[in-house]
Design a protein around this motif. Structure first.
Motif, PDB file in Angstrom:
ATOM      1  N   GLN A   1      65.272  50.652  13.946  1.00 43.37           N
ATOM      2  CA  GLN A   1      66.499  50.482  14.700  1.00 43.37           C
ATOM      3  C   GLN A   1      67.609  51.475  14.339  1.00 43.37           C
ATOM      4  O   GLN A   1      68.441  51.800  15.174  1.00 43.37           O
ATOM      5  N   MET A   2      67.640  51.961  13.124  1.00 45.10           N
ATOM      6  CA  MET A   2      68.782  52.767  12.702  1.00 45.10           C
ATOM      7  C   MET A   2      68.566  54.282  12.846  1.00 45.10           C
ATOM      8  O   MET A   2      69.469  55.009  13.203  1.00 45.10           O
ATOM      9  N   ASP A   3      67.397  54.752  12.517  1.00 44.45           N
ATOM     10  CA  ASP A   3      67.183  56.193  12.565  1.00 44.45           C
ATOM     11  C   ASP A   3      65.703  56.479  12.805  1.00 44.45           C
ATOM     12  O   ASP A   3      64.912  56.292  11.890  1.00 44.45           O
ATOM     13  N   PRO A   4      65.291  56.904  13.970  1.00 39.90           N
ATOM     14  CA  PRO A   4      66.133  57.196  15.124  1.00 39.90           C
ATOM     15  C   PRO A   4      66.749  55.939  15.716  1.00 39.90           C
ATOM     16  O   PRO A   4      66.126  54.898  15.766  1.00 39.90           O
ATOM     17  N   LEU A   5      67.959  56.103  16.159  1.00 40.41           N
ATOM     18  CA  LEU A   5      68.741  54.970  16.648  1.00 40.41           C
ATOM     19  C   LEU A   5      68.389  54.607  18.087  1.00 40.41           C
ATOM     20  O   LEU A   5      68.247  53.439  18.420  1.00 40.41           O
ATOM     21  N   LEU A   6      68.275  55.610  18.918  1.00 38.54           N
ATOM     22  CA  LEU A   6      68.170  55.370  20.361  1.00 38.54           C
ATOM     23  C   LEU A   6      66.727  55.287  20.836  1.00 38.54           C
ATOM     24  O   LEU A   6      65.825  55.866  20.224  1.00 38.54           O
TER      25      LEU A   6
ATOM     26  N   ARG B   1      63.847  56.349  23.608  1.00 33.20           N
ATOM     27  CA  ARG B   1      63.577  57.658  24.204  1.00 33.20           C
ATOM     28  C   ARG B   1      63.002  57.462  25.603  1.00 33.20           C
ATOM     29  O   ARG B   1      62.197  56.551  25.820  1.00 33.20           O
TER      30      ARG B   1
ATOM     31  N   LEU C   1      70.431  53.839  31.449  1.00 34.74           N
ATOM     32  CA  LEU C   1      70.807  52.707  32.303  1.00 34.74           C
ATOM     33  C   LEU C   1      72.108  52.926  33.072  1.00 34.74           C
ATOM     34  O   LEU C   1      72.607  52.006  33.714  1.00 34.74           O
TER      35      LEU C   1
ATOM     36  N   ALA D   1      71.369  58.622  26.242  1.00 38.81           N
ATOM     37  CA  ALA D   1      71.544  57.586  25.220  1.00 38.81           C
ATOM     38  C   ALA D   1      70.964  56.260  25.678  1.00 38.81           C
ATOM     39  O   ALA D   1      70.364  55.542  24.904  1.00 38.81           O
ATOM     40  N   CYS D   2      71.161  55.938  26.964  1.00 37.11           N
ATOM     41  CA  CYS D   2      70.786  54.588  27.393  1.00 37.11           C
ATOM     42  C   CYS D   2      69.748  54.564  28.505  1.00 37.11           C
ATOM     43  O   CYS D   2      68.919  53.662  28.556  1.00 37.11           O
TER      44      CYS D   2
ATOM     45  N   GLN E   1      69.355  64.918  27.729  1.00 37.15           N
ATOM     46  CA  GLN E   1      69.643  64.053  26.588  1.00 37.15           C
ATOM     47  C   GLN E   1      70.198  62.766  27.171  1.00 37.15           C
ATOM     48  O   GLN E   1      71.079  62.790  28.014  1.00 37.15           O
TER      49      GLN E   1
ATOM     50  N   LEU F   1      69.496  42.428  33.588  1.00 40.25           N
ATOM     51  CA  LEU F   1      68.932  42.174  32.259  1.00 40.25           C
ATOM     52  C   LEU F   1      69.623  41.056  31.498  1.00 40.25           C
ATOM     53  O   LEU F   1      68.995  40.389  30.682  1.00 40.25           O
TER      54      LEU F   1
ATOM     55  N   ILE G   1      62.231  49.271  28.373  1.00 40.26           N
ATOM     56  CA  ILE G   1      63.089  48.928  29.500  1.00 40.26           C
ATOM     57  C   ILE G   1      62.628  49.795  30.669  1.00 40.26           C
ATOM     58  O   ILE G   1      62.442  50.999  30.515  1.00 40.26           O
TER      59      ILE G   1
ATOM     60  N   PHE H   1      73.343  50.555  23.970  1.00 40.40           N
ATOM     61  CA  PHE H   1      72.419  51.626  24.384  1.00 40.40           C
ATOM     62  C   PHE H   1      71.032  51.392  23.787  1.00 40.40           C
ATOM     63  O   PHE H   1      70.022  51.670  24.402  1.00 40.40           O
TER      64      PHE H   1
ATOM     65  N   GLY I   1      79.262  50.921  31.238  1.00 46.13           N
ATOM     66  CA  GLY I   1      79.437  51.406  32.599  1.00 46.13           C
ATOM     67  C   GLY I   1      80.633  50.761  33.267  1.00 46.13           C
ATOM     68  O   GLY I   1      81.694  50.579  32.651  1.00 46.13           O
TER      69      GLY I   1
ATOM     70  N   GLY J   1      83.129  52.437  27.768  1.00 46.77           N
ATOM     71  CA  GLY J   1      82.304  53.646  27.680  1.00 46.77           C
ATOM     72  C   GLY J   1      80.859  53.369  27.324  1.00 46.77           C
ATOM     73  O   GLY J   1      80.040  54.279  27.297  1.00 46.77           O
TER      74      GLY J   1
ATOM     75  N   GLU K   1      72.093  62.637  19.376  1.00 38.66           N
ATOM     76  CA  GLU K   1      71.880  61.642  18.333  1.00 38.66           C
ATOM     77  C   GLU K   1      71.978  62.300  16.966  1.00 38.66           C
ATOM     78  O   GLU K   1      71.477  63.406  16.759  1.00 38.66           O
TER      79      GLU K   1
ATOM     80  N   LEU L   1      75.009  53.589  31.656  1.00 41.12           N
ATOM     81  CA  LEU L   1      76.142  53.055  30.901  1.00 41.12           C
ATOM     82  C   LEU L   1      76.987  54.150  30.266  1.00 41.12           C
ATOM     83  O   LEU L   1      78.199  54.041  30.184  1.00 41.12           O
ATOM     84  N   CYS L   2      76.334  55.217  29.807  1.00 45.14           N
ATOM     85  CA  CYS L   2      77.058  56.154  28.936  1.00 45.14           C
ATOM     86  C   CYS L   2      77.525  57.412  29.656  1.00 45.14           C
ATOM     87  O   CYS L   2      78.433  58.067  29.188  1.00 45.14           O
TER      88      CYS L   2
ATOM     89  N   GLN M   1      63.338  44.251  30.682  1.00 49.13           N
ATOM     90  CA  GLN M   1      63.296  44.607  29.265  1.00 49.13           C
ATOM     91  C   GLN M   1      62.252  43.703  28.615  1.00 49.13           C
ATOM     92  O   GLN M   1      62.297  42.488  28.774  1.00 49.13           O
TER      93      GLN M   1
END
Lengths: 314, 266
Positions: free
Chosen positions: B46-51, B53, B228, B225-226, B223, A36, B92, A272, A28, A25, A65, B230-231, B3
């Motif tokens: 790295q932790m908060d915000p985690l992701l 944008r 890319l 997360a990645c 919204q 990358l 990225i 992510f 992908g 999950g 988040e 992936l999610c 990246q």
């Protein structure tokens, strides 16, 4: 010249070149990041949860988040096992790392059917059985919160495959060890601990849930202490290898999981944030072993000391 | 897709809560097309915000500086606004599909709502470079204080029509009001619309384009997360005439043909 440490681990007969696996999950269908990172450097790749038929997933918003974490209610959106094998798997043929299919069924017979299809697919090295998805109505977590049904699902899968079977457990239970023991008795060769933790978030101005599904699964560093505790508990109760996951962001986090008893670990949400995390964890573990003159990574597994023990460096 | 960790070369406020930020990456600057986006993460948070944008590429400066335009709306963008020249960021990109260019006989028309101007600026630079269009752009802002890039767009040669919600500049109302007037008056021409802005605005523009049978590309946000693929978090409901239930903004977009989207779901 220092000896190159041996990072390889064994999961149900499957040898991984290192203990770093990408979590289902969060990676992908396996090939998305091939521009990358060198996918062959990973211990194993677990692809997105696959069901017998394609699943559309939940209505958006599916992801939000929260402090140090992510709540998701993706709802196992996937192309289905057949389309995966036909359209996605060929891209992974040249990758020299085991591909593990995470499977999900709405019923016992669906788990069996998917397993049979995978049994005939050479490129898939092992199965991770998802009995712990919090975001689907039928099956999923419902199978993973009861020892009897968790064992039954495991049996249905085991009966239909010669490949290693890993069962992914949910933390959303009173006593995870009873489920772990039941699943081990039913033939599971390894356990993944843990899937996401149920959670929710509310937008105060609108008083609406931030996820359309209302509830979702929490992942990321926010859940690391809980995941670590569950791995510690489970690893002390079962003989089969435990694969630890939950909020691992770097090699030091990975070491914590190994120390409390994990044989291998999975990188999820961190991918992510930084798609190179898994590779950086492999390098970090390698360098740690070199620095500490640890010949084989297995020496770290379950090496937790008692609080009163001396702090000699090892 | 690349990246990189790189340095911020400038980060300055150009209007109330609106910033332009540049950072050096020659390779990414070369690869980036209008409509594509970058995932940006401030190193050390790295932790908060985690992701990371997502930000669309706003322009390329001196061939090696990528520029983004952003408004502070939450924790991530507020932290970004505090960063200074020389700070490290992780990027990225370029990600997503980018705007398809108009065909030989198609006349492009740009519609921006607020920060939707960000990718359309890059597009207008490219369009003007490849062909001397009489490029028309409709802009909507909430108030005159948020009007940005007026001089830059004018000196590119764009013909601007501006609406503000409070009437503090241009026509009082929505960008779709001035677009409607134009489309009514010039019903003989069939422009190709490029739109970016808040989802309600994109919906209105799309519904008009569909009913007038105009080609219309919209740049969507979600919204993410990645960024890319992936999610599968950035799902947008597809128009039910397609066999795909959802599109993913990062992989299938962020640029979509208006008729691809189930606007009723948004």
């Amino acid at each position: 010249m220092p000896k190159t440490p041996n990072l390889s681990v064994e999961i149900g007969g499957l040898i991984l070149k290192n203990p770093v696996i990408t979590a289902s999950g969060t990676f992908g269908y396996g090939n998305e990041l091939n521009q990358l990172i060198n996918l062959s450097s990973l211990g194993a790749i677990i692809v997105k949860g696959l069901s017998l038929e394609p699943m559309p997933g939940n209505p958006p918003p599916r992801i939000v988040e929260t402090p140090c974490g992510i709540l998701n209610s993706i709802g196992l959106a996937n192309v289905g096992i057949k389309a995966f094998i036909k359209e996605k798997l060929p891209a992974l043929h040249k990758i020299k790392t085991p591909i593990i299919a995470n499977i999900y069924g709405h019923s016992m017979s669906e788990y069996a059917k998917i397993t049979k299809i995978i049994e005939d697919t050479e490129k898939i090295a092992a199965l991770e059985v998802n009995i712990s998805c919090p975001n689907v109505e039928k099956g999923g977590m419902a199978f993973g919160t009861d020892s009897y049904t968790a064992a039954k699902v495991t049996e249905h899968v085991k009966k239909n495959t010669t490949k290693p079977v890993i069962v992914k457990l949910t933390p959303n239970v009173t006593d995870i060890t009873s489920i772990a023991v039941a699943v081990e008795s039913a033939g599971a060769q390894a356990l993944s601990v843990t899937n996401t933790i149920l959670g929710m978030a509310v937008d105060v101005p609108t008083r609406k849930p931030k996820l359309a599904n209302i509830i979702g699964g929490l992942s990321g560093p926010a859940i690391k202490p809980l995941a670590l505790y569950l791995v510690y508990k489970v690893a002390n109760r079962v003989k089969i290898p435990v694969i630890g996951l939950g909020g691992i962001m770097n090699y030091e986090d990975a070491l914590e999981f190994l120390i409390v008893g994990a044989t291998a670990i999975q990188i999820g949400t961190a991918t992510f944030v930084n798609p190179k995390t898994a590779i950086e964890v492999v390098d970090g573990l390698h360098n740690y072993c070199l620095r500490k003159k640890i010949h084989t990574i297995n020496q770290i597994t379950g090496s937790l000391k008692e609080y009163g023990e001396s702090n000699e460096k090892s | 897709m690349l990246q990189e960790k790189t340095f911020i070369t400038f980060n300055r406020m150009i209007a109330q809560n609106i910033y332009l930020m540049g950072f050096r990456s020659k390779k990414m600057a070369l690869l980036s097309k209008p409509g594509q986006f970058l995932m940006i993460h401030l190193v050390g948070t790295q932790m908060d915000p985690l992701l990371a944008r997502p930000f669309s590429v706003h322009s390329i400066k001196d061939n090696d500086i990528l520029v983004i335009l952003y408004k502070t709306v939450g924790k991530g963008t507020s932290l970004l606004s505090l960063s200074k020249e020389g700070d490290t960021i992780s990027i990225i990109g370029p990600l997503g599909n980018g705007f398809p260019l108009p065909g030989k006989n198609q006349i492009p028309l740009l519609v921006a709502g607020g920060m939707g101007i960000a990718p359309l600026f890059f597009l207008s630079q490219l369009l003007i470079n490849i062909k001397k269009y009489e490029l028309k752009m409709f802009l909507g802002f909430s108030t005159s204080q948020e009007i940005v890039l007026f001089n830059e767009l004018t000196s590119l040669g764009l013909d601007l029509s501006i609406a503000t919600n409070d009437g503090s500049y241009g026509k009082k109302g929505l960008v779709t009001d001035i677009l409607d007037q134009y489309l009514e008056k010039k019903s003989s021409i069939k422009p190709m619309i490029y739109a970016c802005g808040p989802v309600d605005m994109l919906k209105e523009v799309s519904l008009r384009a569909i009913s007038l049978n105009l080609t219309c590309y919209v740049s969507l946000e979600s919204q993410m997360a990645c960024g890319l693929g992936l999610c599968q978090g950035c799902a947008i409901k597809a128009n039910n005439t397609t066999n795909k239930p959802y599109y993913y903004v990062c992989q299938d977009g962020p640029i979509f043909l208006a008729e691809m989207i189930d606007w009723g779901s948004l």
